[in-house]
Design an enzyme around this catalytic site. Structure first.
Site, PDB file in Angstrom:
ATOM      1  N   GLU A  26      65.971  41.269  60.822  1.00 49.43           N
ATOM      2  CA  GLU A  26      65.394  42.172  61.818  1.00 49.43           C
ATOM      3  C   GLU A  26      65.679  41.760  63.262  1.00 49.43           C
ATOM      4  OE1 GLU A  26      61.245  42.755  60.862  1.00 49.43           O
ATOM      5  OE2 GLU A  26      61.743  44.078  59.168  1.00 49.43           O
ATOM      6  N   TYR A  44      58.482  50.583  57.784  1.00 46.76           N
ATOM      7  CA  TYR A  44      57.061  50.280  57.690  1.00 46.76           C
ATOM      8  C   TYR A  44      56.277  51.298  58.522  1.00 46.76           C
ATOM      9  CZ  TYR A  44      58.402  45.904  55.513  1.00 46.76           C
ATOM     10  OH  TYR A  44      58.931  44.972  54.658  1.00 46.76           O
ATOM     11  N   GLU A 102      64.026  46.806  52.957  1.00 44.06           N
ATOM     12  CA  GLU A 102      62.600  46.462  53.013  1.00 44.06           C
ATOM     13  C   GLU A 102      61.772  47.732  53.091  1.00 44.06           C
ATOM     14  OE1 GLU A 102      60.854  43.685  55.709  1.00 44.06           O
ATOM     15  OE2 GLU A 102      62.576  42.318  55.681  1.00 44.06           O
TER      16      GLU A 102
END
Length: 403
Positions: free
Chosen positions: A204, A281, A321
Site C-alpha cells: 500500500e 475497505y 485485499e
C-alpha cells in the site's frame, strides 16, 4: 460379519481418500506462474485462484514452537482449495525484526520465512511476498528513513523513502538479501523457487508530498528494474490499493473522495510490473455510509479497475485485499458472509470474461492468535458458514482453468 466387512471396506475407502488428499496437498506444479496478455498462466494453461492474506506468518514462524500455526492455516486453506497466500517478507527494526539494522539480519527470523516457504510448497500453496510496508507496522518506510537520519542523511519525512539515495540503497540491499537467500530447509534460492508466485515492492504505497503519482512512478521504475535484474523468473507487482492519480484526471472520480499519491494507470504501465492489484475497505474509506452505499462503491471500484487493467494497462489484475471488520457498527457473521459473497461473485463474473486471476481475502488466522486480531481475522475451523463460502469460490475459480 457383514457389518465387519462393510466397516473394513469403509476404513479402506477412507484410507485411500486420505492418501489421495495427501498426494494432492503435496503435489505442486514445478513451473513458475507467468502472465500472458491479461491472464495468469501456469505450465501453459490458464491459472485462476482463490487465496488469502496471512501477513503474520514469518513473525510467528520465527519461534519454532509456534510453527504449527502456519501448518494449521495452510492445512485449512488447502481443505478449502485456497491456492495463493500473500504474506510479509520484511520486519524492519523493533520486536522480532528480520532486518535489525541496515544490512544486519536475524538468522532465526529468516529461518522462520524459510519454514513458511517450505510449508507453502508442502501444501501446494503459491506465495506473494511483500518486501516492505508503507506504514510503521513492522518498520516500513518510517524505519528506513529513521535509519538514514541516524546515519546523517538529509531526510526529515517518510516520503524521502522514495527519493533519498541512502534510503533507496537500504531498500535495494534488502531486496537483494531476500531474493538471493538460500532456503535452509529446501536448499533452493528464493529467486529460483516456483513456490513464490510473485514479489510485491511495498504494501500500500502512498506519497503525501506528491499526489500526482509521479514521485512514486520514478521509485517504482527504479526498484522494479532492480528486482528484475536479480530475478527475471518471478512475477512482480507494486502492492497498490488502486487509487487513481493525474495521468487520467477523469478517473479520479472513482476514488473515495481523495488521492494518496499513487496513479493506478501510470504506476502499472511500467514494463517491469507484471500485474495490477487493488485493495478495498469501504468500511474504512467510506465510514459513516450505510452498507448499500459501501457495496455500490465496491462494485464501481472493482469494475473500473478490471476494465482499465484489461483495456488500458493490458495486464491481469488481482484483488489482493478485501474484508469486513467485526469492529464495524452493526457487524454480524451473516453480514460478513454476505459481503464476502458479493465480492466473490464479482471476482468470479469478471474472471469468466478474463482479466482477473483471483482474490485474496484479508485475513486467515489459526486458533489462539488473539494478539494478531485486527477485526478482519477469519479462523476457518471456527466459522463453517464462511468456510463454505470460501470453498465454493475456490471450486468456481478452479473450474475456470478448464473452460
Amino acid at each position: 460379519m457383514a457389518y465387519y466387512r462393510r466397516s473394513s471396506l469403509l476404513s479402506v475407502l477412507f484410507l485411500l481418500l486420505a492418501l489421495v488428499c495427501e498426494a494432492r496437498v503435496l503435489l505442486q506444479s514445478p513451473g513458475f506462474v507467468q502472465t500472458q496478455n491479461t491472464q495468469f498462466v501456469l505450465d501453459g494453461s490458464p491459472f485462476f485462484f482463490n487465496g488469502f492474506n496471512s501477513y503474520w506468518m514469518m513473525n510467528v514462524a520465527a519461534d519454532p514452537s509456534q510453527r504449527n500455526k502456519i501448518s494449521e492455516v495452510f492445512g485449512q486453506a488447502t481443505a478449502s482449495r485456497l491456492s495463493v497466500c500473500r504474506t510479509w517478507a520484511f520486519n524492519d527494526g523493533g520486536n522480532q525484526a528480520l532486518q535489525i539494522s541496515p544490512g544486519v539480519y536475524d538468522e532465526g527470523v529468516f529461518q522462520g520465512l524459510d519454514f513458511v516457504i517450505s510449508e507453502a510448497k508442502r501444501y501446494g500453496v503459491r506465495l506473494i511476498l511483500s518486501l516492505s510496508n508503507n506504514y510503521k507496522d513492522f518498520g516500513g518506510r518510517p524505519q528506513y528513513v529513521n535509519w538514514a537520519k541516524s546515519a546523517g542523511a538529509p531526510v526529515n519525512k517518510d516520503d524521502d523513502f522514495y527519493t533519498n539515495e541512502v534510503v533507496k540503497g537500504y531498500y535495494k540491499n534488502h531486496v537483494k538479501r531476500v531474493l538471493t537467500r538460500i532456503n535452509t530447509i529446501t536448499r533452493v534460492a528464493y529467486k529460483d523457487d516456483p513456490t513464490i508466485m510473485a514479489w510485491e515492492l511495498i504494501n500500500e504505497p502512498r506519497c503525501q508530498v506528491d499526489y500526482s503519482g509521479k514521485t512514486l512512478n520514478g521509485w517504482i521504475q527504479e526498484m522494479a528494474t532492480y528486482v528484475k535484474s536479480i530475478d527475471n523468473k518471478h512475477l512482480l507487482t507494486v502492492g497498490m490499493e488502486g487509487f487513481y492519480g493525474d495521468s487520467m484526471p477523469e478517473k479520479k472520480a472513482i476514488n473515495p473522495g481523495y488521492q494518496v499519491g499513487t496513479d493506478f494507470i501510470s504506476n502499472h504501465l511500467i514494463k517491469e510490473i507484471d500485474f495490477t492489484t487493488i485493495h478495498a475497505y469501504p468500511d474504512i474509506w467510506l465510514s459513516g455510509k450505510d452498507d448499500s452505499s459501501q457495496m455500490a462503491f465496491m462494485q464501481r471500484w472493482t469494475m473500473s479497475h478490471w476494465t482499465d487493467s484489461r483495456t488500458i494497462i493490458k495486464k491481469p489484475m488481482v484483488f489482493s485485499e478485501f474484508g469486513k471488520s467485526s469492529k464495524d457498527p452493526g457487524y454480524s457473521l451473516s453480514a460478513r458472509d454476505s459481503f464476502l459473497n458479493a465480492v466473490y461473485t464479482n471476482i468470479y463474473n469478471f474472471a469468466r470474461n478474463g482479466g482477473i486471476g483471483g482474490g485474496l481475502v484479508w485475513q486467515l488466522m489459526a486458533e489462539g492468535m488473539q494478539s494478531y486480531d485486527d477485526g478482519y481475522e477469519i479462523v476457518l475451523s471456527q466459522t463453517p458458514s464462511t468456510s463454505g463460502l470460501v470453498t465454493q469460490q475456490s471450486n468456481k475459480m478452479i473450474a475456470l482453468d478448464r473452460v
